[in-house]
Design a protein around this motif. Structure first.
Motif, PDB file in Angstrom:
ATOM      1  N   ASP A  23       0.862  -1.170   0.000  1.00  0.00           N
ATOM      2  CA  ASP A  23       0.000   0.000   0.000  1.00  0.00           C
ATOM      3  C   ASP A  23       0.906   1.230   0.000  1.00  0.00           C
ATOM      4  N   LEU A  24       1.200   1.755  -1.187  1.00  0.00           N
ATOM      5  CA  LEU A  24       2.147   2.868  -1.285  1.00  0.00           C
ATOM      6  C   LEU A  24       1.671   4.070  -0.502  1.00  0.00           C
ATOM      7  N   ARG A  25       0.389   4.344  -0.534  1.00  0.00           N
ATOM      8  CA  ARG A  25      -0.134   5.501   0.204  1.00  0.00           C
ATOM      9  C   ARG A  25       0.178   5.378   1.691  1.00  0.00           C
ATOM     10  N   ARG A  26      -0.078   4.188   2.247  1.00  0.00           N
ATOM     11  CA  ARG A  26       0.197   3.949   3.667  1.00  0.00           C
ATOM     12  C   ARG A  26       1.685   4.053   3.963  1.00  0.00           C
ATOM     13  N   VAL A  27       2.513   3.509   3.088  1.00  0.00           N
ATOM     14  CA  VAL A  27       3.958   3.555   3.291  1.00  0.00           C
ATOM     15  C   VAL A  27       4.450   5.001   3.323  1.00  0.00           C
ATOM     16  N   LEU A  28       3.918   5.826   2.446  1.00  0.00           N
ATOM     17  CA  LEU A  28       4.337   7.235   2.399  1.00  0.00           C
ATOM     18  C   LEU A  28       3.879   7.997   3.638  1.00  0.00           C
ATOM     19  N   ILE A  29       2.667   7.720   4.101  1.00  0.00           N
ATOM     20  CA  ILE A  29       2.177   8.372   5.321  1.00  0.00           C
ATOM     21  C   ILE A  29       3.061   7.988   6.507  1.00  0.00           C
ATOM     22  N   ASP A  30       3.388   6.702   6.616  1.00  0.00           N
ATOM     23  CA  ASP A  30       4.246   6.246   7.711  1.00  0.00           C
ATOM     24  C   ASP A  30       5.636   6.872   7.615  1.00  0.00           C
ATOM     25  N   ALA A  31       6.148   6.996   6.396  1.00  0.00           N
ATOM     26  CA  ALA A  31       7.464   7.612   6.215  1.00  0.00           C
ATOM     27  C   ALA A  31       7.446   9.078   6.637  1.00  0.00           C
ATOM     28  N   ALA A  32       6.374   9.790   6.286  1.00  0.00           N
ATOM     29  CA  ALA A  32       6.267  11.202   6.666  1.00  0.00           C
ATOM     30  C   ALA A  32       6.120  11.351   8.181  1.00  0.00           C
ATOM     31  N   LEU A  33       5.364  10.452   8.814  1.00  0.00           N
ATOM     32  CA  LEU A  33       5.244  10.463  10.272  1.00  0.00           C
ATOM     33  C   LEU A  33       6.603  10.244  10.929  1.00  0.00           C
ATOM     34  N   GLN A  34       7.372   9.334  10.376  1.00  0.00           N
ATOM     35  CA  GLN A  34       8.697   9.054  10.920  1.00  0.00           C
ATOM     36  C   GLN A  34       9.608  10.274  10.764  1.00  0.00           C
ATOM     37  N   LEU A  35       9.548  10.921   9.626  1.00  0.00           N
ATOM     38  CA  LEU A  35      10.345  12.130   9.416  1.00  0.00           C
ATOM     39  C   LEU A  35       9.979  13.207  10.429  1.00  0.00           C
ATOM     40  N   ALA A  36       8.680  13.383  10.657  1.00  0.00           N
ATOM     41  CA  ALA A  36       8.240  14.377  11.633  1.00  0.00           C
ATOM     42  C   ALA A  36       8.716  14.015  13.030  1.00  0.00           C
ATOM     43  N   ALA A  37       8.668  12.728  13.368  1.00  0.00           N
ATOM     44  CA  ALA A  37       9.106  12.278  14.689  1.00  0.00           C
ATOM     45  C   ALA A  37      10.588  12.532  14.895  1.00  0.00           C
ATOM     46  N   GLU A  38      11.354  12.482  13.823  1.00  0.00           N
ATOM     47  CA  GLU A  38      12.792  12.719  13.906  1.00  0.00           C
ATOM     48  C   GLU A  38      13.139  14.202  13.827  1.00  0.00           C
ATOM     49  N   GLY A  39      12.124  15.038  13.625  1.00  0.00           N
ATOM     50  CA  GLY A  39      12.370  16.467  13.517  1.00  0.00           C
ATOM     51  C   GLY A  39      12.914  16.890  12.167  1.00  0.00           C
ATOM     52  N   GLY A  40      12.826  16.008  11.187  1.00  0.00           N
ATOM     53  CA  GLY A  40      13.354  16.313   9.869  1.00  0.00           C
ATOM     54  C   GLY A  40      12.373  17.097   9.011  1.00  0.00           C
ATOM     55  N   GLU A  41      12.856  17.559   7.874  1.00  0.00           N
ATOM     56  CA  GLU A  41      12.007  18.261   6.919  1.00  0.00           C
ATOM     57  C   GLU A  41      11.114  17.243   6.232  1.00  0.00           C
ATOM     58  N   VAL A  42       9.829  17.506   6.233  1.00  0.00           N
ATOM     59  CA  VAL A  42       8.888  16.577   5.612  1.00  0.00           C
ATOM     60  C   VAL A  42       8.518  17.106   4.236  1.00  0.00           C
ATOM     61  N   SER A  43       8.770  16.307   3.228  1.00  0.00           N
ATOM     62  CA  SER A  43       8.389  16.660   1.860  1.00  0.00           C
ATOM     63  C   SER A  43       7.981  15.380   1.151  1.00  0.00           C
ATOM     64  N   VAL A  44       7.296  15.532   0.027  1.00  0.00           N
ATOM     65  CA  VAL A  44       6.876  14.357  -0.733  1.00  0.00           C
ATOM     66  C   VAL A  44       8.099  13.591  -1.220  1.00  0.00           C
ATOM     67  N   ARG A  45       9.094  14.309  -1.716  1.00  0.00           N
ATOM     68  CA  ARG A  45      10.292  13.639  -2.233  1.00  0.00           C
ATOM     69  C   ARG A  45      11.082  12.938  -1.134  1.00  0.00           C
TER      70      ARG A  45
END
Length: 219
Positions: A23-45
């Motif tokens: 489920d690519l949509r779910r994978v991308l949402i989880d990746a963005a959540l992880q980026l936010a949790a790490e304090g990183g810049e969240v972008s689609v790319r």
């Protein structure tokens, strides 16, 4: 010399094999959540890079960062509601103040255990909350839930005062402020160590409930 075997022809099905990533949509949402949790810049790319897919793959689901962050916030809110609903099913149906207490504690515990999710759904740092109809509707439902609990408490004569709006806003300010203090790391300077924060949250909620509740006769 032995004759070479002719090259195997790729079947039409193999040539037309669809893109597979679960489920690519779910994978991308989880990746963005992880980026936010790490304090990183969240972008689609960056979410695509974290999900190990091509830079263009996410855009079939999220045309821009705002769309991705709206989906992330809606997922964070969904997880929050699951926890709130689970706690309220265990709270006594006929005791609105006990339910309000359970609601407040569930809010704080979830916020303390999921700081990135709390940050996303409670501030405008990542995206404009009004751009998500689902998030707006869900927030309205939670506000309505606190209103109902307070109306029930008032109808049962459990409150010190009849005006409910200040109580409702004070309750929101309390849990939001406590969660924000934890997220921003304020408690050590107030003499509250990390292992004591959840106990302090419970004590603060109890002070609030005691303050709005009408004293029982004989107490």
């Amino acid at each position: 010399m032995p004759a070479r075997e002719p090259p195997k022809r790729r079947s039409r099905a193999a040539e037309a094999r669809p893109y597979h990533h679960g489920d690519l949509r779910r994978v991308l949402i989880d990746a963005a959540l992880q980026l936010a949790a790490e304090g990183g810049e969240v972008s689609v790319r960056e979410a695509a890079r974290r999900a190990a897919v091509s830079p263009g793959a996410p855009f079939r689901h999220f045309p821009n960062r705002d769309a991705l962050m709206a989906a992330v916030a809606e997922e964070a809110q969904r997880r929050f509601r699951v926890e709130i609903d689970a706690v309220l099913t265990q709270a006594p149906a006929g005791d609105p103040l006990a339910r309000l207490r359970a609601f407040g504690l569930a809010y704080l515990r979830w916020a303390m255990r999921n700081p990135a999710h709390f940050e996303i759904i409670s501030t405008g740092r990542y995206f404009a909350h009004g751009s998500s109809p689902g998030l707006t509707r869900d927030n309205a439902e939670l506000i309505g839930l606190t209103e109902r609990m307070l109306r029930e408490a008032a109808a049962l004569g459990l409150l010190r005062q009849g005006e409910l709006k200040p109580i409702q806003i004070a309750a929101r300010a309390l849990v939001y402020g406590f969660a924000r203090m934890n997220l921003d790391g304020h408690f050590p300077r107030w003499g509250v160590e990390e292992g004591e924060i959840e106990t302090m949250a419970e004590a603060v909620i109890d002070v609030f409930i005691s303050g709005i509740a009408k004293p029982k006769r004989g107490s």
